[in-house]
Design an enzyme around this catalytic site. Structure first.
Site, PDB file in Angstrom:
ATOM      1  N   ARG A  67       1.904  14.583   6.392  1.00 12.91           N
ATOM      2  CA  ARG A  67       2.758  15.160   7.314  1.00 12.91           C
ATOM      3  C   ARG A  67       4.381  15.401   6.986  1.00 12.91           C
ATOM      4  NH1 ARG A  67       1.380  11.390  12.171  1.00 12.91           N
ATOM      5  NH2 ARG A  67       0.245  10.228  10.255  1.00 12.91           N
ATOM      6  N   LYS A  75       5.479  10.345  -0.333  1.00 15.16           N
ATOM      7  CA  LYS A  75       6.396  10.213   0.969  1.00 15.16           C
ATOM      8  C   LYS A  75       7.121   8.891   0.560  1.00 15.16           C
ATOM      9  CE  LYS A  75       3.842   8.035   4.213  1.00 15.16           C
ATOM     10  NZ  LYS A  75       3.134   8.144   5.625  1.00 15.16           N
ATOM     11  N   TYR A 134      40.892  18.844 -23.049  1.00 18.05           N
ATOM     12  CA  TYR A 134      39.652  19.264 -23.583  1.00 18.05           C
ATOM     13  C   TYR A 134      40.056  20.561 -24.474  1.00 18.05           C
ATOM     14  CZ  TYR A 134      34.689  20.394 -23.952  1.00 18.05           C
ATOM     15  OH  TYR A 134      33.260  20.782 -24.340  1.00 18.05           O
ATOM     16  N   LEU A 163       0.885  -1.054   0.006  1.00 18.25           N
ATOM     17  CA  LEU A 163       0.121  -0.039   0.151  1.00 18.25           C
ATOM     18  C   LEU A 163       0.893   1.232  -0.017  1.00 18.25           C
ATOM     19  CD1 LEU A 163      -2.861  -0.886   2.632  1.00 18.25           C
ATOM     20  CD2 LEU A 163      -2.469  -1.490   0.120  1.00 18.25           C
TER      21      LEU A 163
HETATM   22  C1  UD1 Z   1      -2.956   1.844   9.909  1.00 18.22           C
HETATM   23  C2  UD1 Z   1      -3.714   0.857  10.513  1.00 18.22           C
HETATM   24  C3  UD1 Z   1      -3.414   0.983  11.747  1.00 18.22           C
HETATM   25  C4  UD1 Z   1      -1.993   0.509  12.082  1.00 18.22           C
HETATM   26  C5  UD1 Z   1      -1.053   1.570  11.557  1.00 18.22           C
HETATM   27  C6  UD1 Z   1       0.307   1.123  11.282  1.00 18.22           C
HETATM   28  C7  UD1 Z   1      -5.947   1.033   9.321  1.00 18.22           C
HETATM   29  C8  UD1 Z   1      -7.237   1.368   9.192  1.00 18.22           C
HETATM   30  N1  UD1 Z   1      -5.190   1.369  10.274  1.00 18.22           N
HETATM   31  O1  UD1 Z   1      -3.213   3.154  10.409  1.00 18.22           O
HETATM   32  O2  UD1 Z   1      -4.187  -0.072  12.617  1.00 18.22           O
HETATM   33  O3  UD1 Z   1      -1.663   0.979  13.585  1.00 18.22           O
HETATM   34  O4  UD1 Z   1      -1.392   1.660  10.061  1.00 18.22           O
HETATM   35  O5  UD1 Z   1       1.153   2.163  10.926  1.00 18.22           O
HETATM   36  O6  UD1 Z   1      -5.705   0.211   8.428  1.00 18.22           O
HETATM   37  N2  UD1 Z   1      -2.763   3.802   2.509  1.00 18.22           N
HETATM   38  C9  UD1 Z   1      -3.160   3.762   0.844  1.00 18.22           C
HETATM   39  N3  UD1 Z   1      -4.744   4.068   0.407  1.00 18.22           N
HETATM   40  C10 UD1 Z   1      -5.451   4.529   1.459  1.00 18.22           C
HETATM   41  C11 UD1 Z   1      -5.045   4.646   3.083  1.00 18.22           C
HETATM   42  C12 UD1 Z   1      -3.639   4.250   3.109  1.00 18.22           C
HETATM   43  O7  UD1 Z   1      -2.475   3.068   0.077  1.00 18.22           O
HETATM   44  O8  UD1 Z   1      -6.535   5.137   1.299  1.00 18.22           O
HETATM   45  C13 UD1 Z   1      -1.365   3.380   2.487  1.00 18.22           C
HETATM   46  C14 UD1 Z   1      -0.714   4.377   3.267  1.00 18.22           C
HETATM   47  O9  UD1 Z   1       0.114   4.655   2.033  1.00 18.22           O
HETATM   48  C15 UD1 Z   1       0.248   3.677   4.261  1.00 18.22           C
HETATM   49  C16 UD1 Z   1      -0.603   2.624   4.708  1.00 18.22           C
HETATM   50  O10 UD1 Z   1      -1.744   2.596   3.738  1.00 18.22           O
HETATM   51  O11 UD1 Z   1       1.277   3.224   3.388  1.00 18.22           O
HETATM   52  C17 UD1 Z   1      -1.270   2.976   5.940  1.00 18.22           C
HETATM   53  O12 UD1 Z   1      -1.943   4.102   5.958  1.00 18.22           O
HETATM   54  P1  UD1 Z   1      -2.047   5.244   7.070  1.00 18.22           P
HETATM   55  O13 UD1 Z   1      -2.923   6.420   6.529  1.00 18.22           O
HETATM   56  O14 UD1 Z   1      -0.610   5.611   7.400  1.00 18.22           O
HETATM   57  O15 UD1 Z   1      -2.756   4.132   8.150  1.00 18.22           O
HETATM   58  P2  UD1 Z   1      -2.484   4.606   9.668  1.00 18.22           P
HETATM   59  O16 UD1 Z   1      -3.850   5.727   9.885  1.00 18.22           O
HETATM   60  O17 UD1 Z   1      -1.328   4.879  10.229  1.00 18.22           O
END
Ligand code: UD1
Ligand code: CA
Length: 457
Positions: free
Chosen positions: A15, A22, A386, A8
């Site tokens: 941030r 990122k 050169y 993902l």
């Molecule tokens: C997520 C988890 C949380 C965990 C944490 C660990 C969920 C709902 N929550 O939260 O339980 O403790 O990671 O770091 O899964 N991403 C996408 N598409 C989206 C949203 C996110 O590709 O629509 C990807 C982001 O790029 C990232 C990852 O998924 O690589 C996690 O997304 P992020 O928004 O950081 O999740 P957290 O809120 O940190």
């Protein structure tokens, strides 16, 4: 059975306050996502999909060469939604492993155990115990200790928030089950997102087997959300790299002041002083000594060679056994320094081969040049390679002596054993054993009166 990895990488990364996606920020000189893809590649029998967002093209370009498939998530509607974008491409008989593009330091060994558990039908979760659970989803367990769900911090009650077992986000699960559970995930929660974590409660309700796994260290599961976290992970990475080198028999003057942004291989009894940066592929043979503040990229340094303080090597460069380079030398691409040769301060070389025992001890530019053995290049010597349009070669035979402040106008050949008088501009070949002098003849004028200032009043 195939392991189908979904990475993902479509989150917004707000941030970081950056124009760069990122997952393309660098850790040890390599994009975060590339670290994850490298780990993925090390799992046997895998196929990998990367889910990327609005920056898909940029991210793809930065990761060319990785054998992965790309999936677009047009809007970041949550981790479950992200995984769903890849689902149509997955094969129901396999196992899915979900990784995050911004969690760069996971170890393959941790993942292999999870994949094995999922292959037997379990939902495998990577969780960790930490005194600082803020920001993470919390693992919920029943009285018997069985996992019953995951709650996101924003949705958690104060009591749930106090729990210290966190969700790392990394999950392995049979594809068929993932498909069935994802279809039932909604977005009625604090963030209005489709949470991947919701499949855990669905699995528990069905009585599915849920197994938890833990990383060896907390850094393994740490994600990058802001630049402070990135800097912390960089230090962690460099520190463990330094420790591996120490364990392998290298001496580091200070393991906290060591940086490798590539691959570094060392022989026995290598010494590396403080503040050195290694980039690309670097090999240091036995007994090599690297002085402080050196930057060394793509270089092979032979046994017993010494690189003195503040030297910059921009390879591909080879420094053969017993040679000495620096302080303040700059070796550029295509430089080959022969055994026992010496390159001193403020010497720049490019596409240059120095034969065994040859020397350029101070203040010289040697480019597009071949030097035989035991050549002495005096201070201030320049190969004028050169002409403003093309590069030309300079050849200097074995044992030649180039007097200080000479300009060798290429193409030109100085024969073996020849001598060039100091301050010469050499435009034609000098035969072997000859003296070549090309400079204005000195005149001494007796009784010379220096101009004097006129009396002004
Ligand atoms: C997520 C988890 C949380 C965990 C944490 C660990 C969920 C709902 N929550 O939260 O339980 O403790 O990671 O770091 O899964 N991403 C996408 N598409 C989206 C949203 C996110 O590709 O629509 C990807 C982001 O790029 C990232 C990852 O998924 O690589 C996690 O997304 P992020 O928004 O950081 O999740 P957290 O809120 O940190
Ligand atoms: Ca995160």
């Amino acid at each position: 059975m195939q392991t189908q990895i979904i990475v993902l990488a479509a989150g917004k990364g707000t941030r970081m306050h950056s124009a760069l996606p990122k997952v393309l920020h660098l850790l040890a000189g390599k994009p975060l996502l590339a670290h994850v893809l490298d780990t993925a590649q090390r799992l046997p029998g895998q196929r990998t999909w990367v889910v990327a967002g609005v920056d898909l093209t940029l991210v793809q370009q930065a990761c060319v060469g990785y054998p992965v498939s790309w999936v677009a998530q047009r809007e970041p509607l949550g981790t479950a939604h992200a995984v769903s974008q890849a689902l149509p491409e997955l094969d129901d008989t396999g196992t899915a492993l979900i990784l995050y593009g911004d969690v760069p330091l996971l170890e393959p060994a941790t993942l292999t155990a999870m994949v094995a558990s999922a292959a037997l039908g379990a939902l495998a979760l990577l969780t960790a115990h930490t005194e600082h659970p803020t920001g993470y989803g919390r693992i919920l367990r029943d009285g018997s200790g069985a996992v019953i769900g995951i709650v996101e911090e924003k949705d958690a009650t104060p009591e749930q928030r106090a729990r210290t077992e966190i969700n790392t986000g990394i999950i392995a699960v049979p594809v068929q089950k993932l498909r069935a559970w994802l279809a039932r995930v909604g977005n009625a929660n604090a963030q209005g997102e489709y949470y991947l974590t919701d499949i855990v409660a669905l699995a528990a309700a069905e009585g599915a087997m849920i197994q938890t796994f833990h990383p060896h260290s907390l850094a393994e599961i740490e994600g990058v959300n802001d630049r402070a976290q990135l800097a912390r992970l960089e230090r962690h990475y460099q520190k463990s790299h330094a420790e591996r080198l120490l364990a392998a028999g290298a001496t580091l003057a200070d393991p906290a002041r060591f940086d490798c942004r590539g691959e570094l291989r060392v022989g026995r009894d290598v010494f590396i002083d403080i503040n050195c940066v290694f980039e690309g592929r670097v090999m240091l043979g036995d007994d090599v000594r690297i002085g402080p503040n050196c930057v060394i990229r793509d270089a092979q340094i032979g046994r017993g060679a010494v690189i003195k303080a503040n030297t910059l090597i921009e390879g591909p460069v080879v420094v053969a056994a017993g040679a000495q380079v620096g302080p303040f030398a700059r070796l550029r691409e295509g430089t080959h320094i022969g055994e026992q040769a010496r390159i001193g301060n403020f010497v720049e070389t490019k596409q240059a081969e120095f034969g065994r025992g040859s020397k350029a001890n101070h203040l010289a530019y040697v480019g597009d040049a071949w030097l035989g053995e035991d050549v002495n290049v005096g201070a201030g010597t320049i190969t004028c390679n050169y002409d403003g349009v093309a590069k030309h070669r300079t050849n200097i035979g074995a044992g030649a002596f180039i007097g200080s402040n000479s300009a060798l106008v290429a193409p030109v050949t100085v024969g073996p054993g020849a001598t060039i008088g100091a301050g010469s501009t050499i435009t034609v070949d000098v035969p072997a054993e000859h003296l070549g002098v090309g400079r204005g003849k000195q005149r001494n004028i007796p009784g010379w009166q220096r101009p004097s200032k006129k009396d002004e009043h």
